[in-house]
Scaffold this motif. Structure first.
Motif, PDB file in Angstrom:
ATOM      1  N   PRO A 146      -5.953  -0.140   0.162  1.00 30.51           N
ATOM      2  CA  PRO A 146      -6.499  -0.774   1.383  1.00 30.51           C
ATOM      3  C   PRO A 146      -5.861  -0.291   2.683  1.00 30.51           C
ATOM      4  CG  PRO A 146      -4.910  -2.237   0.393  1.00 30.51           C
ATOM      5  CD  PRO A 146      -4.956  -1.018  -0.489  1.00 30.51           C
ATOM      6  N   CYS A 147      -5.533   1.004   2.776  1.00 34.21           N
ATOM      7  CA  CYS A 147      -4.853   1.503   3.983  1.00 34.21           C
ATOM      8  C   CYS A 147      -5.650   1.199   5.252  1.00 34.21           C
ATOM      9  CB  CYS A 147      -4.631   3.007   3.884  1.00 34.21           C
ATOM     10  SG  CYS A 147      -3.632   3.504   2.483  1.00 34.21           S
ATOM     11  N   ALA A 148      -6.940   1.580   5.241  1.00 30.81           N
ATOM     12  CA  ALA A 148      -7.771   1.404   6.437  1.00 30.81           C
ATOM     13  C   ALA A 148      -7.917  -0.071   6.785  1.00 30.81           C
ATOM     14  CB  ALA A 148      -9.136   2.045   6.223  1.00 30.81           C
ATOM     15  N   LEU A 149      -8.051  -0.915   5.747  1.00 30.01           N
ATOM     16  CA  LEU A 149      -8.213  -2.352   5.989  1.00 30.01           C
ATOM     17  C   LEU A 149      -6.951  -2.937   6.611  1.00 30.01           C
ATOM     18  CD1 LEU A 149     -10.328  -4.567   5.538  1.00 30.01           C
ATOM     19  CD2 LEU A 149      -9.241  -5.050   3.334  1.00 30.01           C
ATOM     20  N   VAL A 165       2.501 -13.002  14.959  1.00 28.07           N
ATOM     21  CA  VAL A 165       1.469 -12.263  14.215  1.00 28.07           C
ATOM     22  C   VAL A 165       0.197 -13.093  14.189  1.00 28.07           C
ATOM     23  CG1 VAL A 165       0.844 -11.255  11.988  1.00 28.07           C
ATOM     24  CG2 VAL A 165       3.213 -11.168  12.767  1.00 28.07           C
ATOM     25  N   PRO A 166      -0.975 -12.495  14.527  1.00 25.60           N
ATOM     26  CA  PRO A 166      -2.222 -13.249  14.506  1.00 25.60           C
ATOM     27  C   PRO A 166      -2.605 -13.674  13.094  1.00 25.60           C
ATOM     28  CG  PRO A 166      -2.634 -10.922  14.925  1.00 25.60           C
ATOM     29  CD  PRO A 166      -1.159 -11.115  14.989  1.00 25.60           C
ATOM     30  N   GLU A 167      -3.382 -14.741  13.001  1.00 20.34           N
ATOM     31  CA  GLU A 167      -3.778 -15.290  11.705  1.00 20.34           C
ATOM     32  C   GLU A 167      -4.522 -14.259  10.860  1.00 20.34           C
ATOM     33  OE1 GLU A 167      -4.069 -17.460   8.504  1.00 20.34           O
ATOM     34  OE2 GLU A 167      -2.894 -18.060  10.257  1.00 20.34           O
ATOM     35  N   SER A 168      -5.392 -13.467  11.498  1.00 21.94           N
ATOM     36  CA  SER A 168      -6.151 -12.462  10.749  1.00 21.94           C
ATOM     37  C   SER A 168      -5.222 -11.442  10.089  1.00 21.94           C
ATOM     38  CB  SER A 168      -7.142 -11.744  11.669  1.00 21.94           C
ATOM     39  OG  SER A 168      -6.470 -11.180  12.779  1.00 21.94           O
ATOM     40  N   GLN A 169      -4.136 -11.060  10.788  1.00 18.11           N
ATOM     41  CA  GLN A 169      -3.185 -10.103  10.212  1.00 18.11           C
ATOM     42  C   GLN A 169      -2.407 -10.740   9.070  1.00 18.11           C
ATOM     43  OE1 GLN A 169      -3.032  -6.992  10.760  1.00 18.11           O
ATOM     44  NE2 GLN A 169      -1.162  -6.428   9.671  1.00 18.11           N
ATOM     45  N   ARG A 170      -2.066 -12.024   9.193  1.00 17.47           N
ATOM     46  CA  ARG A 170      -1.373 -12.717   8.102  1.00 17.47           C
ATOM     47  C   ARG A 170      -2.265 -12.779   6.864  1.00 17.47           C
ATOM     48  NH1 ARG A 170       1.123 -15.999  12.259  1.00 17.47           N
ATOM     49  NH2 ARG A 170      -0.586 -17.493  12.228  1.00 17.47           N
ATOM     50  N   PHE A 171      -3.570 -13.004   7.095  1.00 22.74           N
ATOM     51  CA  PHE A 171      -4.524 -13.045   5.984  1.00 22.74           C
ATOM     52  C   PHE A 171      -4.586 -11.689   5.282  1.00 22.74           C
ATOM     53  CE2 PHE A 171      -8.891 -12.022   4.623  1.00 22.74           C
ATOM     54  CZ  PHE A 171      -9.016 -12.930   3.577  1.00 22.74           C
ATOM     55  N   ILE A 172      -4.669 -10.605   6.075  1.00 27.45           N
ATOM     56  CA  ILE A 172      -4.731  -9.257   5.502  1.00 27.45           C
ATOM     57  C   ILE A 172      -3.456  -8.953   4.719  1.00 27.45           C
ATOM     58  CG2 ILE A 172      -4.696  -6.793   6.092  1.00 27.45           C
ATOM     59  CD1 ILE A 172      -7.462  -7.936   6.192  1.00 27.45           C
ATOM     60  N   GLU A 213      -3.394  -7.998   0.938  1.00 29.60           N
ATOM     61  CA  GLU A 213      -2.840  -6.708   0.511  1.00 29.60           C
ATOM     62  C   GLU A 213      -1.988  -6.875  -0.739  1.00 29.60           C
ATOM     63  OE1 GLU A 213       0.334  -3.296   2.056  1.00 29.60           O
ATOM     64  OE2 GLU A 213      -0.202  -4.970   3.358  1.00 29.60           O
ATOM     65  N   SER A 214      -1.174  -7.931  -0.765  1.00 33.54           N
ATOM     66  CA  SER A 214      -0.290  -8.165  -1.902  1.00 33.54           C
ATOM     67  C   SER A 214      -1.091  -8.391  -3.186  1.00 33.54           C
ATOM     68  CB  SER A 214       0.590  -9.379  -1.613  1.00 33.54           C
ATOM     69  OG  SER A 214       1.354  -9.719  -2.730  1.00 33.54           O
ATOM     70  N   ILE A 215      -2.108  -9.255  -3.114  1.00 35.71           N
ATOM     71  CA  ILE A 215      -2.940  -9.544  -4.294  1.00 35.71           C
ATOM     72  C   ILE A 215      -3.741  -8.304  -4.694  1.00 35.71           C
ATOM     73  CG2 ILE A 215      -4.845 -10.973  -5.150  1.00 35.71           C
ATOM     74  CD1 ILE A 215      -3.875 -13.116  -3.076  1.00 35.71           C
ATOM     75  N   TYR A 216      -4.325  -7.664  -3.687  1.00 33.60           N
ATOM     76  CA  TYR A 216      -5.181  -6.503  -3.923  1.00 33.60           C
ATOM     77  C   TYR A 216      -4.387  -5.363  -4.571  1.00 33.60           C
ATOM     78  CZ  TYR A 216      -8.743  -2.947  -2.844  1.00 33.60           C
ATOM     79  OH  TYR A 216      -9.684  -1.951  -2.933  1.00 33.60           O
ATOM     80  N   ALA A 217      -3.138  -5.148  -4.123  1.00 31.15           N
ATOM     81  CA  ALA A 217      -2.309  -4.070  -4.681  1.00 31.15           C
ATOM     82  C   ALA A 217      -2.066  -4.289  -6.170  1.00 31.15           C
ATOM     83  CB  ALA A 217      -0.982  -3.992  -3.934  1.00 31.15           C
ATOM     84  N   VAL A 241       0.819  -1.209   0.000  1.00 36.33           N
ATOM     85  CA  VAL A 241       0.000   0.000   0.000  1.00 36.33           C
ATOM     86  C   VAL A 241       0.855   1.262   0.000  1.00 36.33           C
ATOM     87  CG1 VAL A 241      -0.200   0.175   2.506  1.00 36.33           C
ATOM     88  CG2 VAL A 241      -2.052   1.014   1.070  1.00 36.33           C
ATOM     89  N   ASN A 242       2.087   1.190   0.504  1.00 34.13           N
ATOM     90  CA  ASN A 242       2.953   2.372   0.522  1.00 34.13           C
ATOM     91  C   ASN A 242       3.254   2.870  -0.891  1.00 34.13           C
ATOM     92  OD1 ASN A 242       3.436   2.474   3.427  1.00 34.13           O
ATOM     93  ND2 ASN A 242       4.575   0.586   3.140  1.00 34.13           N
ATOM     94  N   LEU A 243       3.620   1.946  -1.789  1.00 30.95           N
ATOM     95  CA  LEU A 243       3.915   2.345  -3.168  1.00 30.95           C
ATOM     96  C   LEU A 243       2.669   2.865  -3.878  1.00 30.95           C
ATOM     97  CD1 LEU A 243       6.474  -0.131  -4.802  1.00 30.95           C
ATOM     98  CD2 LEU A 243       6.772   2.249  -4.178  1.00 30.95           C
ATOM     99  N   LEU A 244       1.518   2.267  -3.580  1.00 31.82           N
ATOM    100  CA  LEU A 244       0.279   2.737  -4.202  1.00 31.82           C
ATOM    101  C   LEU A 244       0.025   4.199  -3.870  1.00 31.82           C
ATOM    102  CD1 LEU A 244      -2.295  -0.199  -3.737  1.00 31.82           C
ATOM    103  CD2 LEU A 244      -0.815   0.297  -5.686  1.00 31.82           C
TER     104      LEU A 244
END
Length: 651
Positions: free
Chosen positions: A305-308, A252-259, A263-267, A95-98
């Motif tokens: 997806p910054c907020a997400l 790192v929690p599983e939910s954060q690993r999922f996000i 993030e990588s795919i979404y970017a 998201v930083n590069l975006l």
């Protein structure tokens, strides 16, 4: 060895030595600490330059643009660097590069102000998130600063200052008023109040005197303490806590690993869609190139997806931080996530629901025997034994201020008890199973009394005067004062409470009746506890296991979340546990589950809010068209809101 007669070397007696700690203060929101954060300073600097550039835009456009460029550089440098590192090292987009691309794109079509505003708000939200993580880590690991480098060791020739790594079990230390205690040990001389907040979370200092245990990293009060070291530096409770902190910071929690994966795919999808929006509409929809580029830049801003991405970790770290303040250490966010789904809490009995310290509940003297004299005789003989039941009898006599006898001769009877000679008279104390081998007059009354006591969950011992039964002693492990409240609070949350114990069924049922637990499993070996934990997981879902002994370690590892007792727990139990109660306060388990559930609710709120904002802004851009400044404020504003929502848990 007269340690007090030796004069301290001047180097040790100086005021303000390296060991002198600052008084710990509770952590609250600290604007100064936040402003000292480098990212926050860069973000605010970027915002100030943005305002100046906007103010002078009517006077000199070139000077205004130069200020905007500096604003971009100050606010975007850290994020651009992170984005490039991800691209180079991991060959991935984030998201930083975006956001940097969107800001540069806005500038390329003359929207300098909007691009600078995007950089400023993006840098501000990033600084807030970094501050949250830094603050949470400090709350968990602030005690690491309390690790002393040296200790004052008492030696034959006087005293010397040595590195704590050189301390060995049995060394004798002097801890002066106000100093940090350098090692786990037992006080052999001196009285003082010790601040244990760094280890146990207790708000008030604890009075300590000869015989009391003390822990490395705690702070001595007003009196000098002479301590004998009981654990080497690497095995102290303090060292174990530091290891837990290091694990907590990397877990790192599983939910954060999922996000992160999302993030990588979404970017990539966002970049591809942005390129398509730039290239295709001029040919397919007869848009001008500048109109297509503008709409693509708005899309790039609002779709990021910054907020997400910021929905999870600030809330999780805030919850872990709040727990740490109360003496509850999580080894990582994944365990907080799992704890929120708790269906059953299973307790070990001894040392967890109970004190783990047997006490004399009944002392019955036979006909013709004086109770106090018989108790004094029993304690005199048992004083030679280190068995917990023997120590309980001695404590009982000491509480009643009885004078003990001199033992002329003593013999341990393997598998049964102990016998001793007092004034030429043979006394024996041991297991009541001897009654089953006897059939003498009056034995039936003693057998009936034993049956009654054992129904109450008590362990029964016999006192024999030669071959005659002189009395009977009943002992029982007592329920911890907070156990009943701890069980009730868990049940109020809809959580079932189980008790797993290796003790007899009769004893287990009595403790269960006193505490109110829902499920009781008695007579268990360590492997049996594992079997029951697996069965509870299959039947109910997430199971939390609470234990303190080596025999609890396999069950702690099998449970969804294992909770170890920090004060009295064994090293194996602490190593294997996912969460540690530093003050052994089991009453805090219910509030910790409540906090974990709150953190999960906030994470869900954040995620729903973030997705809703992104979807609304994207649809608005395509259906009606929105201005880039509105897209910037809407998107980055939502990011700041989800971070602040996560910070609510720090209150």
């Amino acid at each position: 060895m007269q340690a007090t007669s030796k004069q301290l070397p001047k180097s040790l007696a100086r005021e303000g030595s390296a060991q002198q700690p600052r008084t710990p203060r509770p952590r609250r929101f600290d604007p100064k600490a936040m402003l000292s954060n480098a990212e926050m300073q860069a973000a605010l600097g970027s915002g100030l330059l943005l305002l100046i550039a906007w103010a002078v835009s009517g006077w000199s456009e070139i000077f205004s643009i130069l200020l905007y460029i500096v604003s971009y550089s100050v606010g975007g440098w850290i994020k651009a660097k992170e984005g490039v590192e991800t691209l180079v090292k991991e060959r991935d987009l984030d998201v930083n590069l975006l956001m940097i691309a969107a800001a540069l794109g806005a500038a390329s079509i003359g929207y300098w102000n909007e691009g600078a505003m995007l950089i400023f708000i993006f840098a501000l939200s990033g600084a807030l998130e970094s501050y949250t993580m830094e603050r949470s880590k400090k709350d968990i690991s602030s005690l690491m600063a309390l690790k002393p480098a040296t200790a004052v060791r008492i030696e034959k020739g006087g005293m010397s200052e040595v590195a704590i790594d050189l301390l060995a079990v049995g060394d004798q230390l002097l801890v002066r008023p106000g100093e940090i205690i350098p090692a786990d040990g037992t006080i052999y001389r001196g009285e003082s109040a010790v601040n244990q907040a760094s280890i146990t979370g207790e708000s008030l200092p604890v009075e300590k005197s000869a015989g009391s245990d003390v822990f490395a990293g705690t702070i001595n009060g007003e009196g000098p303490l002479y301590i004998e070291v009981t654990k080497s530096a690497e095995n102290t409770l303090f060292a174990k806590i530091i290891k837990m902190v290091e694990e907590a910071e990397t877990e790192v929690p599983e939910s954060q690993r999922f996000i992160k994966r999302l993030e990588s795919i979404y970017a990539r999808v966002v970049v591809a869609a942005t390129a398509a929006l730039i290239a295709l509409p001029p040919f397919l929809l007869d848009w001008s190139w500048s109109a297509a580029f503008y709409k693509a830049m708005v899309f790039l801003v609002v779709a990021s997806p910054c907020a997400l991405v910021s929905s999870i970790m600030p809330a999780m770290l805030s919850a872990i931080s709040k727990s740490a303040r109360k003496g509850i250490l999580f080894k990582g966010g994944v365990h907080l996530e799992n704890m929120a789904k708790t269906s059953v809490v299973a307790f070990d009995k001894t040392g967890t629901l109970t004190e783990g310290l047997p006490q004399v509940t009944d002392f019955i003297a036979g006909e013709g025997y004086d109770r106090n004299e018989l108790l004094a005789v029993s304690a005199s003989i048992e004083k030679l034994s280190r068995h917990p039941l023997a120590e309980a009898i001695v404590r009982k006599a000491e509480e009643e201020h009885l004078v003990l006898h001199v033992i002329e001769e003593s013999t341990s009877v393997t598998g049964w008890g102990i016998e001793g000679l007092i004034k030429g008279r043979l006394w024996r104390i041991g297991k009541s199973n001897l009654l089953d081998e006897r059939n003498e007059g009056g034995d039936e009354q003693w057998k009936a009394l034993r049956r009654q006591l054992e129904k109450e969950g008590k362990t029964v011992s016999l006192i024999l005067d030669g071959g005659k039964i002189a009395g009977m002693i009943a002992l029982q492990d007592t329920v911890r004062p907070q156990a009943v409240a701890a069980v009730r609070k868990l049940q109020e949350l809809g959580v079932k409470v189980a008790m797993l114990t290796g003790d007899r069924a009769a004893t287990a049922e009595v403790i269960a009746g006193q505490t109110g637990v829902d499920l009781v499993f008695a007579g268990l070996l360590p492997e049996d506890k594992v079997t029951h934990i697996k069965a509870l997981r299959n039947q109910y879902g997430n199971v939390v296991m609470v234990g303190d002994g080596v025999n609890d370690a396999p069950a702690l590892a099998t449970a969804t979340v294992g909770i170890g007792m920090g004060m009295k727990g064994s090293g194996a139990a602490l190593e294997i546990a996912d969460v540690v109660l530093m003050n052994d306060n089991i009453e805090e388990i219910a509030s910790t589950i409540t906090l974990a559930r709150r953190s999960q609710r906030i994470v869900k709120q954040n995620m729903v809010f973030a997705v809703t904002v992104i979807a609304t802004l994207m649809l608005s851009n395509f259906l009606q068209g929105i201005a880039l400044p509105f897209g910037v404020i809407g998107h980055e504003g939502s990011t700041i809101l989800v971070i602040l929502n996560g910070l609510r848990l720090l209150r």
